[in-house]
Design a protein around this motif. Structure first.
Motif, mmCIF file in Angstrom:
data_model
loop_
_atom_site.group_PDB
_atom_site.id
_atom_site.type_symbol
_atom_site.label_atom_id
_atom_site.label_comp_id
_atom_site.label_asym_id
_atom_site.label_seq_id
_atom_site.Cartn_x
_atom_site.Cartn_y
_atom_site.Cartn_z
ATOM 1 N N ALA A 50 29.201 -22.037 -11.117
ATOM 2 C CA ALA A 50 30.469 -22.223 -11.827
ATOM 3 C C ALA A 50 30.225 -21.969 -13.307
ATOM 4 C CB ALA A 50 31.033 -23.618 -11.607
ATOM 5 N N ILE A 51 31.158 -21.283 -13.936
ATOM 6 C CA ILE A 51 31.116 -21.011 -15.371
ATOM 7 C C ILE A 51 32.250 -21.834 -15.985
ATOM 8 C CG2 ILE A 51 31.254 -19.243 -17.161
ATOM 9 C CD1 ILE A 51 30.479 -17.192 -14.944
ATOM 10 N N VAL A 52 31.906 -22.812 -16.799
ATOM 11 C CA VAL A 52 32.848 -23.872 -17.178
ATOM 12 C C VAL A 52 33.049 -23.946 -18.686
ATOM 13 C CG1 VAL A 52 33.311 -26.351 -17.054
ATOM 14 C CG2 VAL A 52 32.137 -25.208 -15.161
ATOM 15 N N ALA A 53 34.316 -23.990 -19.112
ATOM 16 C CA ALA A 53 34.645 -24.279 -20.506
ATOM 17 C C ALA A 53 34.651 -25.792 -20.672
ATOM 18 C CB ALA A 53 35.994 -23.692 -20.868
ATOM 19 N N ALA A 54 33.572 -26.330 -21.209
ATOM 20 C CA ALA A 54 33.375 -27.781 -21.196
ATOM 21 C C ALA A 54 34.182 -28.512 -22.253
ATOM 22 C CB ALA A 54 31.897 -28.101 -21.378
ATOM 23 N N ASP A 55 34.603 -27.818 -23.315
ATOM 24 C CA ASP A 55 35.317 -28.513 -24.387
ATOM 25 C C ASP A 55 36.695 -27.921 -24.645
ATOM 26 O OD1 ASP A 55 34.500 -26.148 -25.521
ATOM 27 O OD2 ASP A 55 33.252 -27.058 -27.069
ATOM 28 N N LEU A 56 37.272 -27.251 -23.642
ATOM 29 C CA LEU A 56 38.611 -26.683 -23.765
ATOM 30 C C LEU A 56 39.622 -27.695 -23.234
ATOM 31 C CD1 LEU A 56 40.369 -24.236 -24.484
ATOM 32 C CD2 LEU A 56 39.985 -23.381 -22.150
ATOM 33 N N GLY A 57 40.326 -28.352 -24.143
ATOM 34 C CA GLY A 57 41.254 -29.393 -23.731
ATOM 35 C C GLY A 57 41.677 -30.224 -24.919
ATOM 36 N N ALA A 58 41.854 -31.508 -24.703
ATOM 37 C CA ALA A 58 42.329 -32.392 -25.758
ATOM 38 C C ALA A 58 41.614 -33.735 -25.695
ATOM 39 C CB ALA A 58 43.838 -32.614 -25.617
ATOM 40 N N GLU A 59 41.359 -34.301 -26.869
ATOM 41 C CA GLU A 59 40.856 -35.664 -26.945
ATOM 42 C C GLU A 59 42.044 -36.628 -26.935
ATOM 43 O OE1 GLU A 59 37.969 -36.962 -26.785
ATOM 44 O OE2 GLU A 59 36.690 -35.173 -26.906
ATOM 45 N N THR A 60 41.945 -37.669 -26.134
ATOM 46 C CA THR A 60 43.005 -38.677 -26.048
ATOM 47 C C THR A 60 42.387 -40.057 -26.215
ATOM 48 O OG1 THR A 60 42.874 -39.186 -23.676
ATOM 49 C CG2 THR A 60 44.054 -37.167 -24.292
ATOM 50 N N PRO A 61 43.211 -41.102 -26.377
ATOM 51 C CA PRO A 61 42.652 -42.455 -26.459
ATOM 52 C C PRO A 61 41.835 -42.845 -25.241
ATOM 53 C CG PRO A 61 44.922 -42.442 -27.232
ATOM 54 C CD PRO A 61 44.660 -41.088 -26.651
ATOM 55 N N ASP A 62 42.095 -42.158 -24.112
ATOM 56 C CA ASP A 62 41.355 -42.461 -22.883
ATOM 57 C C ASP A 62 40.188 -41.519 -22.661
ATOM 58 O OD1 ASP A 62 43.095 -44.565 -22.211
ATOM 59 O OD2 ASP A 62 44.544 -43.137 -21.392
ATOM 60 N N GLY A 63 39.921 -40.631 -23.613
ATOM 61 C CA GLY A 63 38.822 -39.703 -23.482
ATOM 62 C C GLY A 63 39.282 -38.258 -23.416
ATOM 63 N N PHE A 64 38.360 -37.372 -23.088
ATOM 64 C CA PHE A 64 38.640 -35.937 -23.050
ATOM 65 C C PHE A 64 39.465 -35.572 -21.823
ATOM 66 C CE2 PHE A 64 37.422 -31.667 -21.547
ATOM 67 C CZ PHE A 64 37.821 -30.915 -22.644
ATOM 68 N N VAL A 65 40.459 -34.702 -22.020
ATOM 69 C CA VAL A 65 41.304 -34.205 -20.931
ATOM 70 C C VAL A 65 41.193 -32.684 -20.886
ATOM 71 C CG1 VAL A 65 43.637 -34.031 -20.005
ATOM 72 C CG2 VAL A 65 42.913 -36.122 -21.174
ATOM 73 N N PRO A 66 40.706 -32.096 -19.799
ATOM 74 C CA PRO A 66 40.623 -30.636 -19.697
ATOM 75 C C PRO A 66 42.003 -29.993 -19.792
ATOM 76 C CG PRO A 66 39.351 -31.698 -17.961
ATOM 77 C CD PRO A 66 40.171 -32.769 -18.608
ATOM 78 N N VAL A 67 42.014 -28.750 -20.248
ATOM 79 C CA VAL A 67 43.289 -28.072 -20.445
ATOM 80 C C VAL A 67 44.070 -27.940 -19.144
ATOM 81 C CG1 VAL A 67 42.382 -25.718 -20.122
ATOM 82 C CG2 VAL A 67 44.332 -26.100 -21.646
ATOM 83 N N THR A 68 43.378 -27.871 -18.027
ATOM 84 C CA THR A 68 44.075 -27.787 -16.739
ATOM 85 C C THR A 68 44.880 -29.051 -16.456
ATOM 86 O OG1 THR A 68 41.979 -28.476 -15.753
ATOM 87 C CG2 THR A 68 42.515 -26.147 -15.629
ATOM 88 N N ASP A 69 44.360 -30.199 -16.878
ATOM 89 C CA ASP A 69 45.085 -31.460 -16.677
ATOM 90 C C ASP A 69 46.279 -31.583 -17.607
ATOM 91 O OD1 ASP A 69 43.152 -31.946 -14.842
ATOM 92 O OD2 ASP A 69 42.257 -33.665 -15.858
#
Length: 244
Positions: free
Chosen positions: A109-128
């Motif tokens: 798997a080739i994964v974008a590990a930091d593509l998403g958003a930081e939230t009060p509950d932690g990191f959320v991937p862009v797919t979520d």
């Protein structure tokens, strides 16, 4: 099959070229081919048609260069059948497990590990968040063939825009993606460009250092480049069987 290999820097490109050329009978030197955008392909035509491109550091540079080379090949009537992101990277280790320095990993798997958003509950991937993708999976037959031929481990390879420099961040990434073996900076960009052209993508990395606190004295870049050369010496044989 014509193969495009995308590295970040010239040292990685040259290591790949040496490996592919070593599989040829006799001496094989790469031919330089200019493509739009100021990019230069280093082409080895035996035993496999391989173009190797040093694209620059980071996912954006890698995506731009890979897309340019893919488009140029298609317009010339000689499209690529496979794109490979290659180079060295940091290995995730846990005692005797993980990817130690000098080892080679093939991506399942080739994964974008930091593509998403930081939230009060932690990191959320862009797919979520409801759009985009954070993962590309190479064909299983391709991964199996290359891992078997090279003796590499199989695992996730993470793409980040900021290299990890602390134990805390290393633990967070490992928790986020438990299957991760390597952290690097270009694979996801290459995979995105390949996907846009409908071409399978793979990532092959050799480990030069441990993911975590930056300790340049512990880096083994030369050892990792030698391992990368050896792996690419086995790649033509792996692909000769018809993979992917």
């Amino acid at each position: 099959m014509r193969v495009l290999v995308v590295t970040a820097v010239a040292a990685e490109r040259d290591a790949v070229v040496r490996g592919v050329a070593s599989a040829a009978t006799g001496t094989m030197e790469a031919v330089e081919i200019a493509v739009p955008g100021g990019y230069v392909l280093h082409r080895v035509t035996a035993p496999l048609a391989v173009d190797v491109l040093a694209a620059g550091v980071g996912p954006a540079a890698a995506a731009a260069a890979a897309a340019t080379a893919l488009t140029a090949a298609t317009l010339a009537g000689a499209p690529y059948g496979l794109v490979v992101s290659a180079g060295i990277g940091g290995g995730f280790t846990d005692g005797t497990a993980g990817a130690p320095v000098g080892s080679v990993v093939v991506s399942d798997a080739i994964v974008a590990a930091d593509l998403g958003a930081e939230t009060p509950d932690g990191f959320v991937p862009v797919t979520d968040l409801g759009f985009g993708t954070v993962e590309h999976r190479p064909p299983e037959s391709l991964v199996h063939a290359v891992a078997t031929a090279t003796g590499a481990q199989r695992g996730e390879i993470l793409t980040v825009s900021t290299v990890t420099g602390s134990a805390e961040r290393a633990r967070a990434l490992a928790a986020l993606r438990p299957g991760a073996l390597i952290e690097a900076m270009e694979g996801f960009g290459v995979a995105e460009a390949a996907a846009a052209h409908g071409v399978p993508a793979l990532e092959i990395r050799a480990v030069s250092n441990a993911v975590g606190p930056r300790d340049r004295a512990a880096w083994r870049i030369g050892e990792a480049l030698q391992a990368l050369t050896k792996a690419f010496g086995a790649l033509p044989g792996a692909l000769a069987g018809g993979a992917p």
